[in-house]
Design a protein around this motif. Sequence first.
Motif, PDB file in Angstrom:
ATOM      1  N   GLU A 211       0.827  -1.200   0.000  1.00  0.00           N
ATOM      2  CA  GLU A 211       0.000   0.000   0.000  1.00  0.00           C
ATOM      3  C   GLU A 211       0.870   1.261   0.000  1.00  0.00           C
ATOM      4  O   GLU A 211       0.532   2.253  -0.649  1.00  0.00           O
ATOM      5  CB  GLU A 211      -0.919   0.038   1.225  1.00  0.00           C
ATOM      6  CG  GLU A 211      -1.804  -1.193   1.417  1.00  0.00           C
ATOM      7  CD  GLU A 211      -1.087  -2.290   2.187  1.00  0.00           C
ATOM      8  OE1 GLU A 211      -0.894  -2.156   3.422  1.00  0.00           O
ATOM      9  OE2 GLU A 211      -0.721  -3.281   1.544  1.00  0.00           O
TER      10      GLU A 211
ATOM     11  N   ASN B 226       2.320   1.717  -3.498  1.00  0.00           N
ATOM     12  CA  ASN B 226       1.295   2.240  -4.406  1.00  0.00           C
ATOM     13  C   ASN B 226       1.058   3.726  -4.185  1.00  0.00           C
ATOM     14  O   ASN B 226       0.780   4.465  -5.134  1.00  0.00           O
ATOM     15  CB  ASN B 226      -0.023   1.482  -4.210  1.00  0.00           C
ATOM     16  CG  ASN B 226       0.072   0.035  -4.646  1.00  0.00           C
ATOM     17  OD1 ASN B 226       0.869  -0.308  -5.508  1.00  0.00           O
ATOM     18  ND2 ASN B 226      -0.731  -0.820  -4.033  1.00  0.00           N
ATOM     19  N   ARG B 227       1.197   4.153  -2.954  1.00  0.00           N
ATOM     20  CA  ARG B 227       0.919   5.560  -2.631  1.00  0.00           C
ATOM     21  C   ARG B 227       2.097   6.483  -2.877  1.00  0.00           C
ATOM     22  O   ARG B 227       1.929   7.605  -3.365  1.00  0.00           O
ATOM     23  CB  ARG B 227       0.484   5.654  -1.170  1.00  0.00           C
ATOM     24  CG  ARG B 227       0.149   7.071  -0.731  1.00  0.00           C
ATOM     25  CD  ARG B 227      -0.256   7.095   0.727  1.00  0.00           C
ATOM     26  NE  ARG B 227      -0.306   8.457   1.233  1.00  0.00           N
ATOM     27  CZ  ARG B 227      -0.295   8.779   2.517  1.00  0.00           C
ATOM     28  NH1 ARG B 227      -0.253   7.818   3.434  1.00  0.00           N
ATOM     29  NH2 ARG B 227      -0.328  10.046   2.899  1.00  0.00           N
TER      30      ARG B 227
END
Length: 218
Positions: A185, A188-189
């Motif tokens: 995550e 992805n950010r």
Amino acid sequence: VARVESIFEDANVAAIISATEYTQQLAPPFSTRIMILDELLTHKTSSTEHHHQPVAITPRDACYVIYTSGSTGRPKGVIVEHRHAVNFVRALSSVYHLNESDRVYQGFSICFDASVEEIWGAFSLGGTLVVPSANVARSTFDAGQFIDAHGVTFFSTVPSFLAMIESELKSVRLLVLGGEACPSELVNRFATPGRRLLNTYGPTETTVGSLMAEVDLT
């Protein structure tokens, strides 16, 4: 206080250089010599004082000792030599691609070896070390705002701290994560175009970091 005394005894510390506000707990029978820096600075240097000759340092001399928790729960001192620290710092230009234009955020305590990456990453290349207050460094909200406001380009932290930062950290061109597993995550950010995201690892014994992988979305 007991942990501090245990470390000083184990390391055979001859003297402590500190400030008044940090020495209140070190009352007798604490026996190590304490030099209070703010008190020394209030006295002008006399021409009659003895000036010691510089001590010759070799690459194999100890640069610093950092105490880890130790597998037994008793603090374990890890000695890092000057040659080890220098080798790591040199890699910051060739591997991290840091340069004199970088603005390096110092969020780690100097009691943690990751601060070597920050402090000497800036100083060894003529970059700028950007130091927040202790309160800012502890707060993910304040740290994010501080990084944005001061145009920080290099930010090294642990994934759990980064995960709580709300800012996109647009000025950061190099983001280094270590100390914990790096969740997808976060990749992805934060693995955005124009930014390098590095996942690093290294126990204290190998001088800050010894493994590195560049992470991207492809």
